[in-house]
Design an enzyme around this catalytic site. Sequence first.
Site, PDB file in Angstrom:
ATOM      1  N   ILE A  64      12.999   8.827 -68.964  1.00  0.00           N
ATOM      2  CA  ILE A  64      12.772   8.460 -67.564  1.00  0.00           C
ATOM      3  C   ILE A  64      13.641   7.254 -67.226  1.00  0.00           C
ATOM      4  O   ILE A  64      13.143   6.140 -67.024  1.00  0.00           O
ATOM      5  CB  ILE A  64      11.285   8.137 -67.283  1.00  0.00           C
ATOM      6  CG1 ILE A  64      10.359   9.206 -67.835  1.00  0.00           C
ATOM      7  CG2 ILE A  64      11.057   7.989 -65.779  1.00  0.00           C
ATOM      8  CD1 ILE A  64       8.880   8.877 -67.696  1.00  0.00           C
ATOM      9  N   PRO A  65      14.958   7.431 -67.186  1.00  0.00           N
ATOM     10  CA  PRO A  65      15.788   6.307 -66.767  1.00  0.00           C
ATOM     11  C   PRO A  65      15.411   5.937 -65.335  1.00  0.00           C
ATOM     12  O   PRO A  65      15.177   6.821 -64.508  1.00  0.00           O
ATOM     13  CB  PRO A  65      17.214   6.836 -66.864  1.00  0.00           C
ATOM     14  CG  PRO A  65      17.122   8.281 -67.127  1.00  0.00           C
ATOM     15  CD  PRO A  65      15.716   8.640 -67.433  1.00  0.00           C
ATOM     16  N   HIS A  66      15.301   4.647 -65.072  1.00  0.00           N
ATOM     17  CA  HIS A  66      14.877   4.239 -63.737  1.00  0.00           C
ATOM     18  C   HIS A  66      15.416   2.854 -63.392  1.00  0.00           C
ATOM     19  O   HIS A  66      15.758   2.070 -64.277  1.00  0.00           O
ATOM     20  CB  HIS A  66      13.353   4.254 -63.616  1.00  0.00           C
ATOM     21  CG  HIS A  66      12.655   3.397 -64.626  1.00  0.00           C
ATOM     22  ND1 HIS A  66      12.433   3.823 -65.921  1.00  0.00           N
ATOM     23  CD2 HIS A  66      12.145   2.152 -64.552  1.00  0.00           C
ATOM     24  CE1 HIS A  66      11.800   2.871 -66.589  1.00  0.00           C
ATOM     25  NE2 HIS A  66      11.625   1.841 -65.777  1.00  0.00           N
ATOM     26  N   CYS A  67      15.482   2.606 -62.093  1.00  0.00           N
ATOM     27  CA  CYS A  67      15.928   1.301 -61.614  1.00  0.00           C
ATOM     28  C   CYS A  67      15.522   1.130 -60.160  1.00  0.00           C
ATOM     29  O   CYS A  67      15.195   2.094 -59.475  1.00  0.00           O
ATOM     30  CB  CYS A  67      17.433   1.134 -61.774  1.00  0.00           C
ATOM     31  SG  CYS A  67      18.413   2.284 -60.785  1.00  0.00           S
ATOM     32  N   LEU A 102      14.500   8.015 -61.969  1.00  0.00           N
ATOM     33  CA  LEU A 102      13.844   7.501 -60.771  1.00  0.00           C
ATOM     34  C   LEU A 102      14.636   6.327 -60.221  1.00  0.00           C
ATOM     35  O   LEU A 102      14.914   5.360 -60.940  1.00  0.00           O
ATOM     36  CB  LEU A 102      12.419   7.068 -61.118  1.00  0.00           C
ATOM     37  CG  LEU A 102      11.616   6.384 -60.021  1.00  0.00           C
ATOM     38  CD1 LEU A 102      11.393   7.321 -58.840  1.00  0.00           C
ATOM     39  CD2 LEU A 102      10.283   5.904 -60.585  1.00  0.00           C
TER      40      LEU A 102
END
Length: 149
Positions: A64-67, A102
């Site tokens: 779930i890479p997110h920033c 996300l």
Amino acid sequence: MSVKNLVKPELVFAKQQISSKKRLLEQLAESVSDRLHCNADEVYDALLGREKLGSTGIGNGIAIPHCRLDKVNRATIVLMSLQDPIDFDSIDRRPVDLIFALLVPTNQCDEHLATLAQIAELAQAEEKLDLLREKQDNTELFEAFNALL
């Protein structure tokens, strides 16, 4: 906000041929930059910066890479399956083949955390993950994802 409302058909990519975590983050940034009216390099830097804090590989072949980004105009999830799993420094050491990336505006911190929790819950349902992994094209993957929620 519901995860279902954050996934749009144009940001669903099935069976991608990606060979590394770095290339995956680059591909994610390129995929969203035009659609979210933001700079691909800024998206990549933000995703990479989050990964440097600790891997977003949460186990079961899921990442779930997110920033959070100022220039992102709305919360968005990019759903991607990979043709071949890649090393992602996941907590369970398993390679990753399903990605739920996300990106949210910086002012949506609470929504960001709630959405991450919803995705993490989905990631615990092995039969649902298997169904997503079976899909061979973007439309099938999008429809299967929507049916699961």
